[in-house]
Motif scaffolding. Structure first.
Motif, PDB file in Angstrom:
ATOM      1  N   LYS A 134       0.770  -1.246  -0.024  1.00  0.00           N
ATOM      2  CA  LYS A 134       0.095  -0.012  -0.089  1.00  0.00           C
ATOM      3  C   LYS A 134       0.860   1.302   0.055  1.00  0.00           C
ATOM      4  N   ALA A 135       1.826   1.191  -1.134  1.00  0.00           N
ATOM      5  CA  ALA A 135       2.687   2.441  -0.937  1.00  0.00           C
ATOM      6  C   ALA A 135       1.897   3.897  -1.320  1.00  0.00           C
ATOM      7  N   PRO A 136       2.472   4.723  -0.418  1.00  0.00           N
ATOM      8  CA  PRO A 136       1.969   6.134  -0.492  1.00  0.00           C
ATOM      9  C   PRO A 136       2.368   6.801  -1.787  1.00  0.00           C
ATOM     10  N   ILE A 137       2.030   6.202  -3.061  1.00  0.00           N
ATOM     11  CA  ILE A 137       2.221   6.954  -4.293  1.00  0.00           C
ATOM     12  C   ILE A 137       1.608   8.497  -4.284  1.00  0.00           C
ATOM     13  N   PRO A 138       2.322   9.394  -4.580  1.00  0.00           N
ATOM     14  CA  PRO A 138       1.487  10.936  -4.504  1.00  0.00           C
ATOM     15  C   PRO A 138       0.423  10.827  -5.636  1.00  0.00           C
ATOM     16  N   GLU A 139      -0.437  11.536  -5.382  1.00  0.00           N
ATOM     17  CA  GLU A 139      -1.762  11.952  -6.304  1.00  0.00           C
ATOM     18  C   GLU A 139      -1.612  13.159  -7.037  1.00  0.00           C
ATOM     19  N   PHE A 140      -2.154  13.402  -8.136  1.00  0.00           N
ATOM     20  CA  PHE A 140      -2.465  14.343  -8.941  1.00  0.00           C
ATOM     21  C   PHE A 140      -3.095  15.443  -7.898  1.00  0.00           C
ATOM     22  N   THR A 141      -4.025  15.348  -6.922  1.00  0.00           N
ATOM     23  CA  THR A 141      -4.777  16.188  -6.401  1.00  0.00           C
ATOM     24  C   THR A 141      -3.816  16.825  -5.342  1.00  0.00           C
ATOM     25  N   GLU A 142      -2.715  16.580  -5.264  1.00  0.00           N
ATOM     26  CA  GLU A 142      -1.646  17.107  -4.308  1.00  0.00           C
ATOM     27  C   GLU A 142      -1.034  18.197  -4.910  1.00  0.00           C
ATOM     28  N   GLY A 143      -1.309  18.292  -6.141  1.00  0.00           N
ATOM     29  CA  GLY A 143      -0.681  19.589  -6.943  1.00  0.00           C
ATOM     30  C   GLY A 143       0.493  19.336  -7.626  1.00  0.00           C
ATOM     31  N   PHE A 144       1.157  19.884  -8.474  1.00  0.00           N
ATOM     32  CA  PHE A 144       2.104  19.845  -9.281  1.00  0.00           C
ATOM     33  C   PHE A 144       3.439  20.906  -9.002  1.00  0.00           C
ATOM     34  N   ALA A 145       3.401  21.144  -7.678  1.00  0.00           N
ATOM     35  CA  ALA A 145       4.553  22.064  -7.069  1.00  0.00           C
ATOM     36  C   ALA A 145       6.096  21.268  -7.378  1.00  0.00           C
ATOM     37  N   ASN A 146       6.811  22.438  -7.650  1.00  0.00           N
ATOM     38  CA  ASN A 146       8.502  21.844  -7.962  1.00  0.00           C
ATOM     39  C   ASN A 146       9.003  21.550  -6.623  1.00  0.00           C
ATOM     40  N   LEU A 147       9.232  20.149  -6.436  1.00  0.00           N
ATOM     41  CA  LEU A 147       9.889  19.757  -5.127  1.00  0.00           C
ATOM     42  C   LEU A 147      11.310  19.655  -5.248  1.00  0.00           C
ATOM     43  N   HIS A 148      12.165  19.953  -6.351  1.00  0.00           N
ATOM     44  CA  HIS A 148      13.222  19.492  -6.590  1.00  0.00           C
ATOM     45  C   HIS A 148      14.232  20.184  -5.510  1.00  0.00           C
ATOM     46  N   PRO A 149      15.047  19.496  -4.538  1.00  0.00           N
ATOM     47  CA  PRO A 149      15.836  20.084  -3.617  1.00  0.00           C
ATOM     48  C   PRO A 149      16.890  21.219  -3.855  1.00  0.00           C
ATOM     49  N   GLU A 150      17.295  21.175  -5.112  1.00  0.00           N
ATOM     50  CA  GLU A 150      18.245  22.137  -5.621  1.00  0.00           C
ATOM     51  C   GLU A 150      17.543  23.314  -6.259  1.00  0.00           C
ATOM     52  N   HIS A 151      16.095  23.206  -6.610  1.00  0.00           N
ATOM     53  CA  HIS A 151      15.358  24.287  -7.027  1.00  0.00           C
ATOM     54  C   HIS A 151      15.420  24.376  -8.544  1.00  0.00           C
ATOM     55  N   LEU A 152      16.000  23.276  -9.180  1.00  0.00           N
ATOM     56  CA  LEU A 152      15.926  23.362 -10.702  1.00  0.00           C
ATOM     57  C   LEU A 152      14.660  23.337 -11.322  1.00  0.00           C
ATOM     58  N   PRO A 153      14.655  24.341 -12.261  1.00  0.00           N
ATOM     59  CA  PRO A 153      13.188  24.416 -12.720  1.00  0.00           C
ATOM     60  C   PRO A 153      12.879  23.286 -13.793  1.00  0.00           C
ATOM     61  N   VAL A 154      11.384  22.831 -13.335  1.00  0.00           N
ATOM     62  CA  VAL A 154      10.724  22.059 -14.109  1.00  0.00           C
ATOM     63  C   VAL A 154      10.955  21.793 -15.633  1.00  0.00           C
ATOM     64  N   PHE A 155      10.785  23.121 -16.291  1.00  0.00           N
ATOM     65  CA  PHE A 155      10.944  23.235 -17.426  1.00  0.00           C
ATOM     66  C   PHE A 155      12.097  23.869 -17.635  1.00  0.00           C
ATOM     67  N   PRO A 156      13.115  23.367 -18.401  1.00  0.00           N
ATOM     68  CA  PRO A 156      13.143  22.224 -19.107  1.00  0.00           C
ATOM     69  C   PRO A 156      13.899  20.983 -18.635  1.00  0.00           C
ATOM     70  N   ILE A 157      14.342  21.286 -17.255  1.00  0.00           N
ATOM     71  CA  ILE A 157      15.147  19.974 -16.717  1.00  0.00           C
ATOM     72  C   ILE A 157      14.626  19.008 -16.475  1.00  0.00           C
ATOM     73  N   MET A 158      13.054  18.769 -16.165  1.00  0.00           N
ATOM     74  CA  MET A 158      12.593  17.520 -15.963  1.00  0.00           C
ATOM     75  C   MET A 158      12.428  16.890 -17.468  1.00  0.00           C
ATOM     76  N   PHE A 159      11.929  17.603 -18.444  1.00  0.00           N
ATOM     77  CA  PHE A 159      11.707  17.098 -19.414  1.00  0.00           C
ATOM     78  C   PHE A 159      12.986  16.468 -20.286  1.00  0.00           C
TER      79      PHE A 159
END
Length: 479
Positions: free
Chosen positions: A209-234
């Motif tokens: 019953k792993a606590p997998i994140p849900e989309f309802t929790e939002g899409f905030a950037n959680l990266h510890p080094e605050h790298l931008p989601v766009f384009p780094i994640m892609f």
């Protein structure tokens, strides 16, 4: 958990419906002889049943991307799950299917030749060098990763150097031998291990019953080094959503398909399968330690020299699947990169053979091309893995940009609905340009400058395409 399960269902539905749409747009012809049927040579042009072609294609493209890339990508938060799903259906699947089928229509032509036919001779020359560079990077990256994992499973006397040599020797054999003699026989075994790994981790998440994140929790950037989601994640997720490397592998199976009807199963289907693997590992990594933040804290505690993604895979597999199951799962993770590394170097041989116009029926001519490739790969192998991975990831997505533009022009010339590839081509152009400008390993420029240049590049290429489109349509090419 609900968002994760829905994501898998959406991926499957994407294959069934959107994959079928792309197939219709291309116009698969079940009566047209394939290269394997029309020009068999017993080395590279060899008929294979569709299930074996699918398995080989899946293992070729899987590599470390959907596993290591997904683990690094989920550091950004829930947005990673969304990109894996949408990227796989609307970008990666389209990219893989169309590039594979165009190769099939052109007697199994390698990617630089395909791109050159659509974008011009100058681009073709650039792509020859760029593709060879990427193949060598892939060969080196996919020696380091599995060698490190194997060293952790075996006695200390069998260190990373020992396993790197063993894997490299296997790569030499896989590059030189006919495709059905080694790759065609050993891949089913690797395929079982990889599938066991994916199914095993998936089942473990359900049981625990792993606590997998849900989309309802939002899409905030959680990266510890605050790298931008766009384009780094892609770029970080790479193979789990779209990958230019895939288009370099597709010609291998384009030379082996028995019928064009199998193209969607082999090319689009293997991309969807890879997307599912990426989802599983993104979910496992983000839930094993209780949250994405828990994963980040664990990774932060590792030594700088450690392959962080490999350690995450090792810990999760052993804990959730036990010693025996963990070892089998790790074999699957080890098999994935090995079965991409060997075909990367094989692709390098074929790319070089195409532009040198050297027939590959004799072992002497295969060696003539392969030896310099092996030497260069060994030299690149001396570079730190983390550095290798970052440059591989960017080169990978940049190659996808050229491929998407080439298939878009191909469709436009034939009066077909080119929007299916044009939209991801525009998006990935912006991603690739922004990344090299903003990333620490790139130019490290400000987000304002990087985004501005990325938008300009996207608009400029789009405008250029529409200015040229009328001339493309007037060519009225049919096949």
């Amino acid at each position: 958990m609900i968002s994760f399960l829905v994501s898998i269902v959406v991926l499957v539905l994407g294959y069934v419906f959107y994959g079928k749409l792309v197939e219709r747009i291309f116009g698969a012809d079940t009566k047209r002889p394939t290269p394997a049927v029309a020009n068999p040579d017993g080395v590279d042009y060899v008929e294979l049943p569709w299930w074996k072609a699918f398995l080989i294609q899946f293992l070729n493209i899987a590599g470390l991307g959907p596993i290591f890339g997904a683990i690094m990508g989920v550091m950004f938060g829930e947005a990673a799950f969304l990109w894996i799903v949408l990227g796989t259906i609307f970008a990666g699947g389209v990219h893989d299917y169309l590039s594979g089928m165009i190769s099939l229509r052109r007697n199994g032509a390698s990617l630089p030749e395909i791109v050159g036919m659509e974008l011009g001779n100058g681009v073709k020359q650039f792509m020859r060098v760029f593709s060879l560079l990427l193949m060598i990077l892939v060969g080196a990256v996919f020696v380091s990763g599995p060698a490190g994992l194997l060293a952790g499973l075996t006695p200390k006397s069998l260190d990373m150097t020992f396993w790197a040599v063993v894997i490299f020797i296997y790569y030499v054999l896989a590059t030189l031998l006919p495709i059905d003699k080694l790759i065609g026989k050993i891949y089913p075994v690797f395929g079982f291990a990889l599938l066991f790994m994916a199914v095993g981790i998936f089942a473990a998440m359900l049981v625990n019953k792993a606590p997998i994140p849900e989309f309802t929790e939002g899409f905030a950037n959680l990266h510890p080094e605050h790298l931008p989601v766009f384009p780094i994640m892609f770029v970080s997720i790479a193979c789990g959503a779209i990958s230019g490397f895939h288009a370099t592998q597709s010609p291998l199976m384009a030379r082996c398909l028995q019928n064009e009807r199998y193209g969607r199963r082999v090319f689009y289907g293997s991309m969807v399968a890879e997307g599912i693997v990426a989802l599983i590992w993104a979910a496992a990594a983000s839930s094993f330690w209780g949250s994405v933040q828990g994963l980040q804290e664990f990774v932060a505690g590792l030594a700088p020299t450690e392959n962080k993604a490999a350690v995450v895979v090792d810990v999760i597999s052993r804990d959730w699947l036990g010693t025996f199951g963990g070892i089998l799962a790790l074999i699957g993770v080890i098999a994935a990169p090995i079965t991409s590394g060997d075909t990367a170097l094989r692709s390098a041989r074929l790319i070089a053979a195409d532009f040198l116009k050297l027939d590959q029926r004799t072992i002497k001519k295969r060696l003539l091309i392969s030896i310099p490739i092996f030497v260069l790969t060994f030299v690149v192998l001396q570079i730190n893995f983390d550095v290798l991975w970052r440059y591989f990831a960017w080169c990978n997505q940049t190659l996808a940009v050229f491929t998407l533009w080439a298939v878009t022009v191909y469709l436009a010339k034939r009066q077909k609905m080119y929007w299916v590839s044009l939209l991801p081509a525009l998006f990935m152009t912006a991603v690739s340009v922004c990344y090299i400008l903003i990333a620490p390993e790139g130019f490290g420029l400000s987000s304002a400058v990087s985004y501005s240049v990325g938008i300009v590049a996207c608009l400029a290429t789009g405008i250029l395409f529409f200015l040229k489109r009328k001339g493309m349509a007037e060519e009225r090419i049919t096949e």
